[in-house]
Design a protein around this motif. Structure first.
Motif, mmCIF file in Angstrom:
data_model
loop_
_atom_site.group_PDB
_atom_site.id
_atom_site.type_symbol
_atom_site.label_atom_id
_atom_site.label_comp_id
_atom_site.label_asym_id
_atom_site.label_seq_id
_atom_site.Cartn_x
_atom_site.Cartn_y
_atom_site.Cartn_z
ATOM 1 N N GLY A 66 8.350 11.182 -12.325
ATOM 2 C CA GLY A 66 8.559 10.063 -11.402
ATOM 3 C C GLY A 66 8.330 10.468 -9.956
ATOM 4 O O GLY A 66 7.708 9.727 -9.183
ATOM 5 N N LEU A 67 8.835 11.661 -9.574
ATOM 6 C CA LEU A 67 8.614 12.165 -8.220
ATOM 7 C C LEU A 67 7.125 12.366 -7.940
ATOM 8 O O LEU A 67 6.618 11.968 -6.877
ATOM 9 N N ARG B 202 19.116 7.420 2.457
ATOM 10 C CA ARG B 202 19.838 7.903 3.638
ATOM 11 C C ARG B 202 19.724 9.415 3.805
ATOM 12 O O ARG B 202 20.429 10.011 4.621
ATOM 13 N N ARG B 203 18.856 10.024 3.012
ATOM 14 C CA ARG B 203 18.551 11.464 3.070
ATOM 15 C C ARG B 203 19.773 12.335 2.740
ATOM 16 O O ARG B 203 19.935 13.424 3.279
ATOM 17 N N VAL B 204 20.615 11.840 1.836
ATOM 18 C CA VAL B 204 21.714 12.665 1.331
ATOM 19 C C VAL B 204 21.125 13.689 0.371
ATOM 20 O O VAL B 204 20.459 13.319 -0.599
ATOM 21 N N ARG B 205 21.383 14.973 0.599
ATOM 22 C CA ARG B 205 20.764 16.025 -0.205
ATOM 23 C C ARG B 205 21.776 16.889 -0.952
ATOM 24 O O ARG B 205 21.380 17.825 -1.632
ATOM 25 N N VAL B 206 23.058 16.608 -0.849
ATOM 26 C CA VAL B 206 24.075 17.459 -1.469
ATOM 27 C C VAL B 206 24.170 17.144 -2.965
ATOM 28 O O VAL B 206 24.233 15.976 -3.371
ATOM 29 N N TRP B 207 24.189 18.187 -3.784
ATOM 30 C CA TRP B 207 24.121 18.017 -5.230
ATOM 31 C C TRP B 207 25.347 17.314 -5.794
ATOM 32 O O TRP B 207 25.249 16.576 -6.770
ATOM 33 N N TRP B 208 26.526 17.514 -5.172
ATOM 34 C CA TRP B 208 27.751 16.942 -5.738
ATOM 35 C C TRP B 208 27.823 15.430 -5.549
ATOM 36 O O TRP B 208 28.706 14.776 -6.118
ATOM 37 N N PRO C 275 12.532 8.769 -1.565
ATOM 38 C CA PRO C 275 11.500 8.595 -0.526
ATOM 39 C C PRO C 275 10.593 9.810 -0.428
ATOM 40 O O PRO C 275 11.033 10.936 -0.629
ATOM 41 N N VAL C 276 9.340 9.554 -0.120
ATOM 42 C CA VAL C 276 8.324 10.613 -0.117
ATOM 43 C C VAL C 276 8.059 11.156 1.282
ATOM 44 O O VAL C 276 7.987 12.369 1.490
ATOM 45 N N LEU C 277 7.901 10.272 2.253
ATOM 46 C CA LEU C 277 7.422 10.678 3.571
ATOM 47 C C LEU C 277 8.477 11.481 4.327
ATOM 48 O O LEU C 277 9.683 11.219 4.219
ATOM 49 N N SER C 278 8.013 12.463 5.085
ATOM 50 C CA SER C 278 8.909 13.260 5.929
ATOM 51 C C SER C 278 9.267 12.455 7.183
ATOM 52 O O SER C 278 8.654 11.425 7.466
ATOM 53 N N ARG C 279 10.261 12.924 7.921
ATOM 54 C CA ARG C 279 10.631 12.251 9.167
ATOM 55 C C ARG C 279 11.093 13.295 10.182
ATOM 56 O O ARG C 279 11.462 14.415 9.822
ATOM 57 N N ARG C 280 11.090 12.910 11.435
ATOM 58 C CA ARG C 280 11.483 13.843 12.498
ATOM 59 C C ARG C 280 13.001 13.823 12.680
ATOM 60 O O ARG C 280 13.627 12.776 12.699
ATOM 61 N N ARG C 281 13.555 15.021 12.814
ATOM 62 C CA ARG C 281 14.989 15.130 13.027
ATOM 63 C C ARG C 281 15.308 14.944 14.511
ATOM 64 O O ARG C 281 14.415 14.827 15.351
ATOM 65 N N ALA C 282 16.591 14.940 14.821
ATOM 66 C CA ALA C 282 17.022 14.724 16.204
ATOM 67 C C ALA C 282 16.521 15.823 17.130
ATOM 68 O O ALA C 282 16.268 15.586 18.322
ATOM 69 N N ASP C 283 16.326 17.050 16.581
ATOM 70 C CA ASP C 283 15.858 18.160 17.419
ATOM 71 C C ASP C 283 14.339 18.183 17.562
ATOM 72 O O ASP C 283 13.777 19.112 18.148
ATOM 73 N N GLY C 284 13.652 17.170 17.002
ATOM 74 C CA GLY C 284 12.202 17.082 17.156
ATOM 75 C C GLY C 284 11.413 17.736 16.042
ATOM 76 O O GLY C 284 10.207 17.525 15.931
ATOM 77 N N GLN D 255 11.349 17.040 9.213
ATOM 78 C CA GLN D 255 12.142 17.317 8.026
ATOM 79 C C GLN D 255 11.311 17.014 6.778
ATOM 80 O O GLN D 255 10.661 15.983 6.685
ATOM 81 N N GLU D 256 11.338 17.932 5.820
ATOM 82 C CA GLU D 256 10.575 17.778 4.589
ATOM 83 C C GLU D 256 11.009 16.520 3.846
ATOM 84 O O GLU D 256 12.186 16.157 3.834
ATOM 85 N N GLY D 257 10.048 15.810 3.249
ATOM 86 C CA GLY D 257 10.367 14.601 2.498
ATOM 87 C C GLY D 257 11.298 14.899 1.331
ATOM 88 O O GLY D 257 11.262 15.990 0.743
ATOM 89 N N MET D 258 12.136 13.926 0.983
ATOM 90 C CA MET D 258 13.098 14.109 -0.100
ATOM 91 C C MET D 258 12.412 14.427 -1.425
ATOM 92 O O MET D 258 12.867 15.272 -2.197
ATOM 93 N N ALA D 259 11.313 13.724 -1.717
ATOM 94 C CA ALA D 259 10.624 13.947 -2.989
ATOM 95 C C ALA D 259 10.137 15.387 -3.092
ATOM 96 O O ALA D 259 10.285 16.040 -4.134
ATOM 97 N N GLN D 260 9.547 15.891 -2.007
ATOM 98 C CA GLN D 260 9.045 17.264 -2.008
ATOM 99 C C GLN D 260 10.197 18.257 -2.141
ATOM 100 O O GLN D 260 10.106 19.246 -2.871
ATOM 101 N N ASP D 261 11.297 17.991 -1.451
ATOM 102 C CA ASP D 261 12.464 18.864 -1.507
ATOM 103 C C ASP D 261 13.019 18.935 -2.935
ATOM 104 O O ASP D 261 13.256 20.026 -3.475
ATOM 105 N N LEU D 262 13.234 17.765 -3.561
ATOM 106 C CA LEU D 262 13.782 17.747 -4.914
ATOM 107 C C LEU D 262 12.804 18.339 -5.927
ATOM 108 O O LEU D 262 13.202 18.993 -6.895
ATOM 109 N N GLU D 263 11.506 18.106 -5.684
ATOM 110 C CA GLU D 263 10.496 18.680 -6.571
ATOM 111 C C GLU D 263 10.561 20.206 -6.551
ATOM 112 O O GLU D 263 10.496 20.864 -7.601
ATOM 113 N N HIS D 264 10.689 20.777 -5.355
ATOM 114 C CA HIS D 264 10.784 22.237 -5.231
ATOM 115 C C HIS D 264 12.015 22.781 -5.943
ATOM 116 O O HIS D 264 11.980 23.871 -6.521
#
Length: 434
Positions: A91-92, A216-222, A254-263, A266-275
């Motif tokens: 699916g990813l 919402r870009r929540v990445r914590v496993w729990w 979500p697939v697309l990456s986005r810019r964090r507050a520090d500029g 940030q890697e896209g969620m799909a790519q992160d979970l795939e890795h």
């Protein structure tokens, strides 16, 4: 006066970023394919050894909470549980292809999608033609030869040491991913018997919460893991095969990456979970499923012959070997003919034929659909396994013969695609294409 339109090229290279991503995915799938082969061989040797009874006993060991209706055999856990992880990755990958990959361009997406459809219709028709007089039970296995196992196919490519060009590798991966999605749709529609709507509606609640969390870009496993498990459990209770939950969960990410507050980006969620999850899927989930699913007592040459006399096994074998070849090659030719598109200048139709034969390696999903088609413990369950193994092996041998004959051409193309005269990390051919 309008300028003449540049002719469309089939199997051409993509962008450097896209081809690099696919190359990394294929490397992981190749390792997984090697482990899948090991699991299959171990299961076959064990199931045909003097201690074959211990293999059968292992399959029937039951674990899990009975209160949740999850006191299941290890064989069922492998098919329903571990393959859900595999289909989550599918699916990813599919969503990434549609959002950021080749499938976002309708002109490039058309060929692998149509080839996947053709590569499913032709095997099904061959199977049905062979089993028309065999009764309704036999016809229930019509979808078994429709799948392509990308990990097994890539393992074959690694063993024969062929250097498949980028365009062909991208096509093979995309075709297999679309193939897997269509297989899940077939399982959900045609292999769901007792549907419990309350449980199915209940599964939508944790699925929706999972979707909200990843958006919402929540990445914590729990947070994510309990919601994913709850979705799987309720889907399993609903009567829809639990692997469908994996694909639906993957589609929400979500697939697309986005810019964090520090500029920084940030890697896209799909790519992160795939890795994170792909190593577990390819290195454990699929090989373990193969170990539990592929063990069939063949009984020597006479037993193999007897199994292939069953029209079910024969239909699966011919569906994979002939049907996949006719479906993938025929659809590609028709797309070329009606769109007046040409093959990429370095390729010929023998390359497409080799790829079409390779697509006949239908292992993981074919075995899964086989388990759903016939009663557990029946003679036909073993015949299905023989048909899948035979068809996949014959397809692998034929693909080896065809693709090895072109390996000199593939080596030359690989040298062109990897040459980097200015040492900037991007091969020259991609800069010229750009």
């Amino acid at each position: 006066m309008a300028e003449p339109r540049t002719p469309t090229r089939l199997f051409r290279r993509g962008s450097w970023a896209e081809d690099s991503r696919i190359a990394e995915l294929l490397r992981q799938e190749t390792v997984g394919g090697a482990l899948l082969l090991v699991g299959t061989v171990v299961a076959l040797v064990w199931a045909n050894s003097p201690i074959a009874d211990s293999y059968a006993d292992l399959l029937e060991v039951e674990v899990g909470p009975a209160s949740l209706h999850l006191h299941l055999t290890l064989e069922t856990w492998a098919a329903d549980g571990l393959l859900a992880v595999f289909f989550f990755v599918v699916g990813l990958e599919l969503k990434r292809e549609f959002v950021a990959g080749d499938l976002r361009d309708p002109r490039r997406a058309a060929l692998p999608i149509l080839a996947a459809v053709g590569g499913m219709i032709a095997p099904a028709l061959i199977y049905v033609a062979i089993n028309l007089r065999a009764g309704a039970e036999a016809l229930g296995g019509w979808a078994i030869p429709t799948a392509t196992d990308i990990a097994f196919a890539l393992a074959v490519l690694a063993v024969i040491s062929t250097h498949l060009p980028t365009g062909l590798r991208t096509f093979l991966l995309t075709l297999a991913v679309v193939d897997d999605l269509l297989a899940v749709a077939i399982i959900a529609v045609f292999y769901t018997s007792d549907l419990h709507l309350l449980a199915l509606a209940g599964a939508m609640v944790p699925l929706g919460l999972f979707a909200l969390a990843v958006q919402r870009r929540v990445r914590v496993w729990w947070v994510l893991l309990p919601l994913a498990v709850a979705t799987w459990v309720l889907m399993h209770e609903s009567g829809v095969h639990a692997t469908v939950a994996g694909v639906l969960l993957g589609f929400t990410v979500p697939v697309l990456s986005r810019r964090r507050a520090d500029g920084r980006e940030q890697e896209g969620m799909a790519q992160d979970l795939e890795h994170r999850i792909t190593p577990f899927s390819t290195g454990f989930a699929v090989p373990v499923f193969a170990f539990f699913a592929a063990g069939v007592t063949i009984g020597g040459l006479s037993g193999l012959t007897d199994s292939l006399r069953d029209t079910v096994a024969l239909g699966i074998t011919l569906g994979l070997v002939v049907g996949k070849f006719v479906g993938v090659l025929g659809t590609t030719y028709l797309v070329s003919r009606f769109t007046r598109a040409d093959l990429d200048e370095d390729l010929s139709w023998i390359d497409v034929a080799g790829l079409a034969v390779l697509a006949g390696i239908g292992f993981t999903v074919s075995l899964l659909i086989g388990d759903l088609s016939f009663e557990e413990g029946s003679a036909r369950e073993d015949h299905v396994k023989v048909g899948v193994l035979t068809g996949s092996l014959v397809s692998a041998l034929l693909a080896t013969a065809v693709l090895r004959s072109r390996n000199k051409v593939y080596r030359r193309i690989e040298q062109q695609e990897s040459a980097d005269s200015d040492a900037d990390g991007i091969p020259d051919v991609y800069q010229r294409d750009a």
